[in-house]
Design an enzyme around this catalytic site. Structure first.
Site, short mmCIF file in Angstrom:
data_model
loop_
_atom_site.label_atom_id
_atom_site.label_comp_id
_atom_site.label_asym_id
_atom_site.label_seq_id
_atom_site.Cartn_x
_atom_site.Cartn_y
_atom_site.Cartn_z
N HIS A 208 -4.00 24.04 4.80
CA HIS A 208 -2.70 24.00 4.13
C HIS A 208 -2.82 24.43 2.67
O HIS A 208 -2.02 25.20 2.16
CB HIS A 208 -2.10 22.60 4.26
CG HIS A 208 -0.70 22.51 3.73
ND1 HIS A 208 -0.35 21.69 2.70
CD2 HIS A 208 0.42 23.17 4.08
CE1 HIS A 208 0.95 21.84 2.45
NE2 HIS A 208 1.44 22.73 3.27
N HIS A 212 -1.15 28.00 0.99
CA HIS A 212 -0.32 28.09 -0.21
C HIS A 212 -1.00 28.90 -1.32
O HIS A 212 -0.35 29.39 -2.22
CB HIS A 212 0.10 26.70 -0.70
CG HIS A 212 1.22 26.12 0.13
ND1 HIS A 212 2.53 26.50 -0.01
CD2 HIS A 212 1.21 25.23 1.15
CE1 HIS A 212 3.29 25.84 0.86
NE2 HIS A 212 2.50 25.07 1.59
N HIS A 238 4.77 26.18 9.16
CA HIS A 238 5.11 24.76 9.06
C HIS A 238 5.77 24.26 10.35
O HIS A 238 5.58 23.11 10.74
CB HIS A 238 5.96 24.49 7.82
CG HIS A 238 5.18 24.61 6.53
ND1 HIS A 238 4.96 25.82 5.91
CD2 HIS A 238 4.55 23.69 5.77
CE1 HIS A 238 4.23 25.63 4.82
NE2 HIS A 238 3.97 24.34 4.70
N GLU A 350 12.40 27.65 0.20
CA GLU A 350 11.10 27.15 -0.26
C GLU A 350 11.15 26.51 -1.65
O GLU A 350 10.61 25.40 -1.77
CB GLU A 350 10.05 28.26 -0.21
CG GLU A 350 8.67 27.72 -0.49
CD GLU A 350 7.60 28.81 -0.51
OE1 GLU A 350 7.92 30.00 -0.48
OE2 GLU A 350 6.43 28.43 -0.57
N HIS A 365 13.18 22.68 -0.78
CA HIS A 365 11.91 22.25 -0.20
C HIS A 365 10.94 21.71 -1.25
O HIS A 365 10.39 20.63 -1.11
CB HIS A 365 11.26 23.40 0.58
CG HIS A 365 9.79 23.23 0.72
ND1 HIS A 365 8.88 23.82 -0.14
CD2 HIS A 365 9.05 22.48 1.56
CE1 HIS A 365 7.66 23.47 0.20
NE2 HIS A 365 7.72 22.65 1.23
#
Ligand code: CUO
Length: 682
Positions: A208, A212, A238, A350, A365
């Protein structure tokens, strides 16, 4: 010319100054006098002598005119750094921009040696990693895995005390591995603890964080952010995490994850991370069960936002989806079309700098992460920093992560439900008939799982301690490798090319009721996708689990940079390169149960001529493309991500009703053995 490999030394012992010895070959950076921070200035010469005399290698650092670092320097050195906090994001974007803008590797090395002594180590590490992944002259270099640089983000701090004891009392060769306890964050009284092995898996959290890193949402250089279908990939990757989490819950007799959709109500799940930040010298704050998020007013972080703002943004999303259009900054509207709608929506959600209207749709988000991570101290009266939800390296440890992302996903699903269902013509591959898929193994069509113990070397992250390997041993889920055998007929009379798509899904809910197609499609876990030539007549396709397009091998997740073969960028090291991005292979298959957990395996072959993307895929790191894309390339499949399960079926029936002749299913089970085996480290 500076050797670009020197840059990797900045990941070694992140809080130890670079004028000390770095790396196994004891490299010392000879920094210009004016690079020493105030506190070292007087003793600069002595320091240079002290660490220089038995240095294995000296690297002279070019004295350059330094860029304006005042913004990134605003984050205190001993502080936490969050990618989700807007102020931190701006500081990081500036620093990435500075690193990207350096003329050559030598200048980059100079600015790094200056920054390493002054910039918050977490932020420095993140920004340098992003820059190295995106600069043309540092391609092929990949930063060491975060668990080695900052092991404090992944494990119980007791491990470090023991590591310290071990490294000061025993020479490197005689050190016993330090054991990382299993299930140490809560007792069995907490039902959520049954899936702690998933949430707290080191590999999952590394994936994860890496994802990113590959897809930053803020940078001055738009190209760093604006990648092919990046919004859609955010949604899909996701979504897959939630599908996998739900399967894991079912295996452990827990119901489906419930969305966190009432921002005014208490969060039932508490989480006590039991980790310390070595840089900030603070424990990660817990969240008590029953905590409610509150309006934020934290001047230090320049955050002021009310919970009602989240509700406003949410309402605007619902409105956009229900009307099929989004509002642009100039007041005009834009239709969400079938091909790009999900990508546009996900970039708004996002949100990243390529959001088409950040002012109106806000930052739903990211701010969800922020509100939750500050729920324990929303106005900073206790001088506490954010909880684990504030950092992509730690967020997946907390049960609320999945509730938040289940909510985000639900908004996306509300959108995909408005798209036209696939007709049978769009699903079929005329002339191609898939008759069966099977799993080889001791028992046919049965996956086997058990625990495995592996070790990771913490030495790189243990600042100010004696050198030499310090191994920490941890326990994780593992499956036996297997092979798919697919039988398929090509009746077209000519050779054809197909894309083989393999998914796995539960068959019943927690109560044992059979799932209908609509429920099942959202639980589909992608296991593999690959291109396959099909001869006229019958074909038997064999494919190994280890070649999965969603995972990266164990060795890459936990790679040891010092073991890297050849020069960075060389063909020899190609296997080792790009990215730690990719679902960890040891978590490919859900845990299952000791009795055997029933699931269904799905296989479909589509027409590659319709799926193909014209591009050369030379380059490394395309083996986990399903969740990570391919570096500097377009997403290698023209179909919507998650196809054919990305939208509802025309009528709600069962999975069986959905099948066209180019698809097949096979009932399988996953049998878990409660035993621990040792991994043979290479
Ligand atoms: Cu990955 Cu919310 O996007 O954690």
């Amino acid at each position: 010319m500076a050797d670009k490999n020197n840059l990797l030394l900045f990941f070694d012992r992140p809080t130890e100054p670079c004028f000390m010895q770095k790396g196994d070959d004891k490299t010392v950076f000879q920094i210009p006098d004016n690079f020493y921070p105030e506190k070292y200035k007087k003793v600069g010469n002595q320091l240079a002598d002290r660490f220089g005399t038995d240095a294995g290698r000296m690297v002279p650092v070019r004295n350059i005119a330094l860029p304006d670092l005042s913004l990134p320097q605003q984050l205190p050195y001993h502080n936490q750094f969050s990618l989700f906090v807007p102020k931190h994001r701006r500081m990081a974007a500036k620093l990435i921009d500075i690193f990207m803008g350096m003329r050559d590797v030598e200048d980059l090395q100079s600015v790094c040696s200056y920054c390493q002594l002054r910039i918050n180590p977490y932020m420095f590490n993140y920004c340098l990693s992003v820059a190295m992944l995106h600069r043309p002259d540092t391609k092929g270099l990949s930063p060491p895995t975060l668990v080695e640089t900052f092991p404090d983000k992944f494990m119980d701090p007791k491990v470090f005390r023991r590591a310290r004891e071990t490294s000061t009392t025993a020479p490197a060769g005689d050190r016993m591995p330090v054991l990382i306890p299993v299930n140490y964050t809560a007792s069995d009284a907490e039902p959520e603890q049954r899936i702690a092995y998933f949430r707290e898996d080191i590999g999952i959290n590394l994936h994860h964080w890496h994802w990113h890193l590959v897809y930053p949402f803020e940078a001055a250089d738009r190209a760093v952010v604006d990648k092919d279908r990046r919004g859609e990939l955010l949604y899909y990757m996701h979504q897959q995490i939630i599908a996998r989490y739900n399967a894991e819950r079912l295996c452990n007799n827990l119901g489906f994850v419930t969305r966190y959709n009432d921002f005014r109500g208490p969060i039932a799940e508490g989480y006590f991370p039991k980790m310390d930040s070595q840089v900030a010298s603070r424990a990660w704050p817990p969240r008590f069960s029953g905590t409610t998020i509150r309006d934020l007013d934290r001047p230090v972080d320049q955050i002021r936002s009310d919970v009602s703002e989240m509700e406003t943004w949410r309402d605007r999303f619902i409105q956009a989806i229900d009307s099929g259009t989004i509002v642009l900054p100039n007041g005009r509207t834009q239709r969400l079309d079938e091909e790009t709608g999900i990508d546009v929506l996900a970039n708004l959600m996002e949100s990243s700098i390529i959001s088409r209207n950040r002012a109106y749709y806000g930052d739903l988000h990211n701010m969800g992460h922020v509100f939750i991570s500050y729920a324990h101290d929303p106005d900073h009266r206790h001088l506490e920093q954010f909880g684990v939800m504030g950092d992509p390296a730690t967020a997946m440890r907390d049960p609320i992560f999945y509730r938040w992302h289940a909510y985000v996903d639900d908004i996306f699903q509300r959108y995909t439900a408005t798209l036209p269902a696939y007709t049978r013509e769009r699903l079929d591959f005329p002339g191609i008939r898939v008759s069966s898929i099977a799993i080889s193994g001791r028992t046919p069509n049965q996956f086997s799982t058990q625990w495995e113990q592996s070790s990771v070397n913490l030495a790189r992250g243990l600042d100010f301690m004696p050198r030499g390997a310090v191994l920490a041993r941890f326990t994780h889920l593992q499956h036996d490798e297997f092979e798919y055998t697919i039988e398929c007929d090509n009746t077209t009379g000519q050779a054809a090319m197909g894309t083989v798509r393999i998914f796995l899904a539960p068959t019943t809910d927690q109560a044992g009721n059979a799932l209908n197609f609509e429920e099942q499609r959202r639980l589909m876990i992608e296991l593999d996708k690959f291109t396959q030539g099909l001869r006229p007549g019958s074909n038997t396709i064999r494919r190994r689990s280890i070649d999965s397009s969603v995972t990266i091998p164990y060795e890459r997740t936990f790679r040891d940079e010092s073991q890297r073969p050849g020069d960075a960028g060389s063909a020899q090291s190609a296997d080792f390169d790009f990215c730690g991005c990719g679902w960890p292979h040891h978590m490919l298959i859900p845990k299952g149960t000791q009795q055997g957990w029933n699931c269904v395996l799905f296989c479909m072959i589509t027409n590659w001529n319709e799926d193909r993307v014209e591009q050369d895929t030379v380059g490394t790191c395309n083996d986990a493309a399903s969740y990570c894309g391919i570096r500097d390339r377009r997403y290698p499949d023209r179909k919507p991500m998650g196809f054919p399960f990305d939208r509802p079926a025309p009528s709600t029936g069962s999975l069986g009703d959905f099948l066209t002749p180019n698809m097949t299913v096979q009932n399988c089970s996953i049998r878990f053995t409660d035993a621990v085996r040792q991994r043979q480290q290479r």
